[in-house]
Design a protein around this motif. Structure first.
Motif, PDB file in Angstrom:
ATOM      1  N   PHE A  13       2.927  11.866  -0.584  1.00  0.00           N
ATOM      2  CA  PHE A  13       3.919  11.835   0.492  1.00  0.00           C
ATOM      3  C   PHE A  13       3.417  10.792   1.477  1.00  0.00           C
ATOM      4  O   PHE A  13       2.304  10.914   2.001  1.00  0.00           O
ATOM      5  N   VAL A  14       4.218   9.746   1.718  1.00  0.00           N
ATOM      6  CA  VAL A  14       3.712   8.595   2.457  1.00  0.00           C
ATOM      7  C   VAL A  14       4.459   8.408   3.771  1.00  0.00           C
ATOM      8  O   VAL A  14       5.691   8.371   3.809  1.00  0.00           O
ATOM      9  N   SER A  27      10.421  -0.059   5.344  1.00  0.00           N
ATOM     10  CA  SER A  27       9.542   0.929   4.743  1.00  0.00           C
ATOM     11  C   SER A  27      10.341   2.078   4.125  1.00  0.00           C
ATOM     12  O   SER A  27      10.101   2.481   2.981  1.00  0.00           O
ATOM     13  N   LEU A  28      11.297   2.588   4.874  1.00  0.00           N
ATOM     14  CA  LEU A  28      12.131   3.671   4.358  1.00  0.00           C
ATOM     15  C   LEU A  28      12.956   3.215   3.163  1.00  0.00           C
ATOM     16  O   LEU A  28      13.103   3.952   2.182  1.00  0.00           O
ATOM     17  N   SER A  29      13.469   2.001   3.216  1.00  0.00           N
ATOM     18  CA  SER A  29      14.300   1.504   2.116  1.00  0.00           C
ATOM     19  C   SER A  29      13.493   1.306   0.836  1.00  0.00           C
ATOM     20  O   SER A  29      14.051   1.339  -0.265  1.00  0.00           O
ATOM     21  N   LEU A  30      12.182   1.098   0.980  1.00  0.00           N
ATOM     22  CA  LEU A  30      11.330   0.881  -0.189  1.00  0.00           C
ATOM     23  C   LEU A  30      10.609   2.144  -0.646  1.00  0.00           C
ATOM     24  O   LEU A  30       9.787   2.084  -1.549  1.00  0.00           O
ATOM     25  N   GLY A  31      10.920   3.283  -0.008  1.00  0.00           N
ATOM     26  CA  GLY A  31      10.401   4.529  -0.545  1.00  0.00           C
ATOM     27  C   GLY A  31       9.545   5.388   0.352  1.00  0.00           C
ATOM     28  O   GLY A  31       9.143   6.488  -0.051  1.00  0.00           O
ATOM     29  N   ALA A  32       9.240   4.949   1.572  1.00  0.00           N
ATOM     30  CA  ALA A  32       8.440   5.786   2.457  1.00  0.00           C
ATOM     31  C   ALA A  32       9.184   7.090   2.748  1.00  0.00           C
ATOM     32  O   ALA A  32      10.406   7.103   2.903  1.00  0.00           O
ATOM     33  N   ASP A  33       8.441   8.185   2.836  1.00  0.00           N
ATOM     34  CA  ASP A  33       9.051   9.472   3.150  1.00  0.00           C
ATOM     35  C   ASP A  33       9.366   9.592   4.635  1.00  0.00           C
ATOM     36  O   ASP A  33      10.279  10.324   5.032  1.00  0.00           O
ATOM     37  N   LEU A  34       8.605   8.868   5.438  1.00  0.00           N
ATOM     38  CA  LEU A  34       8.785   8.911   6.881  1.00  0.00           C
ATOM     39  C   LEU A  34       8.256   7.602   7.445  1.00  0.00           C
ATOM     40  O   LEU A  34       7.270   7.059   6.936  1.00  0.00           O
ATOM     41  N   ALA A  35       8.902   7.087   8.468  1.00  0.00           N
ATOM     42  CA  ALA A  35       8.429   5.863   9.128  1.00  0.00           C
ATOM     43  C   ALA A  35       8.451   6.107  10.625  1.00  0.00           C
ATOM     44  O   ALA A  35       9.492   6.459  11.199  1.00  0.00           O
ATOM     45  N   LEU A  36       7.300   5.909  11.278  1.00  0.00           N
ATOM     46  CA  LEU A  36       7.140   6.270  12.679  1.00  0.00           C
ATOM     47  C   LEU A  36       6.686   5.082  13.508  1.00  0.00           C
ATOM     48  O   LEU A  36       6.020   4.164  13.003  1.00  0.00           O
ATOM     49  N   ASP A  37       7.008   5.137  14.796  1.00  0.00           N
ATOM     50  CA  ASP A  37       6.544   4.143  15.758  1.00  0.00           C
ATOM     51  C   ASP A  37       5.244   4.669  16.385  1.00  0.00           C
ATOM     52  O   ASP A  37       5.265   5.698  17.068  1.00  0.00           O
ATOM     53  N   PRO A  38       4.117   4.000  16.174  1.00  0.00           N
ATOM     54  CA  PRO A  38       2.849   4.512  16.693  1.00  0.00           C
ATOM     55  C   PRO A  38       2.766   4.514  18.209  1.00  0.00           C
ATOM     56  O   PRO A  38       1.873   5.151  18.780  1.00  0.00           O
ATOM     57  N   LEU A  65       0.826  -1.202   0.000  1.00  0.00           N
ATOM     58  CA  LEU A  65       0.000   0.000   0.000  1.00  0.00           C
ATOM     59  C   LEU A  65       0.866   1.259   0.000  1.00  0.00           C
ATOM     60  O   LEU A  65       0.549   2.251  -0.679  1.00  0.00           O
ATOM     61  N   MET A  66       1.957   1.211   0.760  1.00  0.00           N
ATOM     62  CA  MET A  66       2.865   2.350   0.820  1.00  0.00           C
ATOM     63  C   MET A  66       3.482   2.610  -0.558  1.00  0.00           C
ATOM     64  O   MET A  66       3.477   3.747  -1.064  1.00  0.00           O
ATOM     65  N   MET A  67       4.005   1.553  -1.202  1.00  0.00           N
ATOM     66  CA  MET A  67       4.686   1.728  -2.489  1.00  0.00           C
ATOM     67  C   MET A  67       3.714   2.173  -3.585  1.00  0.00           C
ATOM     68  O   MET A  67       4.061   3.010  -4.427  1.00  0.00           O
ATOM     69  N   ILE A  68       2.509   1.642  -3.585  1.00  0.00           N
ATOM     70  CA  ILE A  68       1.539   2.025  -4.607  1.00  0.00           C
ATOM     71  C   ILE A  68       1.056   3.456  -4.379  1.00  0.00           C
ATOM     72  O   ILE A  68       0.819   4.204  -5.334  1.00  0.00           O
TER      73      ILE A  68
END
Length: 367
Positions: free
Chosen positions: A213-214, A227-238, A203-206
């Motif tokens: 901006f994902v 997630s970051l390595s595959l293109g996410a702009d930001l990855a957070l711990d909920p 879902l993130m990559m698509i």
């Protein structure tokens, strides 16, 4: 027609089909047993596929864990393999063809199909892929039988340079294309994807391909790194203090334009609504448990005009697109596979898929 009626003459690289096979048979809530069962017999318009790879889907896990369907069943619907027998009347396929097969195919002629609600089509709900017992996919077995409507419209040829395990992603990628489209993700929007397991990462990559901006969120650090390595702009711990503020900061304080929920927990909806901007959208992807009840603040919808959407299964008119994304390797699906198991280790495979450990993502069974 049985296997001995002339369709299985020996051919190069296509071994003879035995009378019995191994299969992981669901025998009741939480119980899957490796058994020897008959190889399915095919009839007019059908083909038999030797399963080379089958992904484990969250839907399979829910059915097993909660006992939603009566036993016995053979699950597994992310199937790729080789055609080893063809029935009379089959013209599209021949023995030796490398294929991926969907298990549902819509009629494309009913009220729901006319409105692109293919998963609500009565014909779509009829499973057309089986390894025996009540049809339910059958990929957790060595052979599956594809019924005529699937043979005609639900199988995809796999190029020689694409592995079977990559091809198993065609169906889940299709479901994610549908979800992103249904959430109306657009360029320059901010999208939060809750959960960065295999589906969340797709879902993130698509969403990124749509120009958004994902932000990916997941409590597991390895999944945030992936997630970051595959293109996410930001990855957070909920779980971290300041998570909501970080999402808000990406949008000038408004909140996410769209929240895609890829975690199967009831509280995810209220969390997603809180993180979406007024007038934003929350799409539920993982909430397909028939016994799950979900509550949410009424004002989030009735006053703030936030939308709650659902997306289930695949759409036939995105079949070619999902295959192309994998065959072109624009979607690097091999990077989502962390573990491969033979059928004899099905217990381990299901346990890991249901309870992810450090470094685990997609689990694939190789019968």
């Amino acid at each position: 027609m049985t296997h001995s009626q002339g369709v299985l003459a020996t051919a190069i690289n296509v071994p003879a089909v035995p009378a019995s096979m191994h299969a992981a048979v669901y025998r009741g809530k939480g119980r899957v047993v490796l058994e020897e069962v008959p190889v399915p017999e095919i009839s007019n318009g059908e083909v038999l596929i030797r399963v080379a790879a089958c992904g484990i889907c969250g839907t399979d896990l829910k059915k097993i864990e909660h006992g939603f369907v009566p036993p016995p069943q053979i699950f597994g619907h992310e199937v790729a393999g080789t055609v080893v027998a063809v029935g009379p009347g089959v013209v599209r396929w021949k023995r030796g063809d490398r294929v991926m097969s969907f298990h549902h195919v819509p009629c494309e002629a009913c009220f729901y199909c006319a409105r692109r609600l293919y998963s609500q089509c009565p014909g779509y709900k009829k499973v057309g892929l089986t390894a025996g017992f009540d049809p339910n996919g059958g990929g957790f077995a060595q052979y599956v039988r594809a019924m005529p409507w699937v043979v005609e419209r639900g199988m995809v040829a796999i190029p020689e340079d694409i592995s079977f395990e990559e091809a198993t992603f065609i169906e889940p990628v299709n479901t994610c294309i549908k979800a992103v489209e249904k959430a109306r993700v657009a360029a320059d929007e901010t999208v939060l994807v809750m959960g960065q397991g295999p589906i969340g990462l797709l879902l993130m990559m698509i969403s990124k391909m749509a120009g958004a901006f994902v932000v990916g969120s997941d409590p597991m650090p390895e999944r945030r790194m992936k997630s970051l390595s595959l293109g996410a702009d930001l990855a957070l711990d909920p779980r971290e203090h300041g998570f909501s503020a970080a999402v808000s900061a990406c949008t000038g304080g408004r909140g996410a334009d769209a929240v895609l929920v890829a975690v199967p927990i009831p509280t995810a909806l209220s969390d997603g609504l809180a993180l979406a901007r007024p007038g934003g959208r929350v799409l539920l992807f993982a909430q397909n448990d028939p016994k799950m009840l979900i509550g949410f603040p009424a004002a989030a919808v009735g006053v703030e005009e936030k939308e709650i959407l659902g997306s289930y299964s695949a759409v036939v008119d995105r079949q070619d697109e999902s295959a192309h994304l994998i065959f072109s390797r624009r979607l690097p699906v091999r990077e989502l596979i962390s573990h491969r198991f033979p059928l004899r280790e099905m217990d381990r495979a299901l346990e890991l898929a249901a309870h992810p450990a450090e470094g685990s993502l997609k689990v694939v069974v190789q019968p």
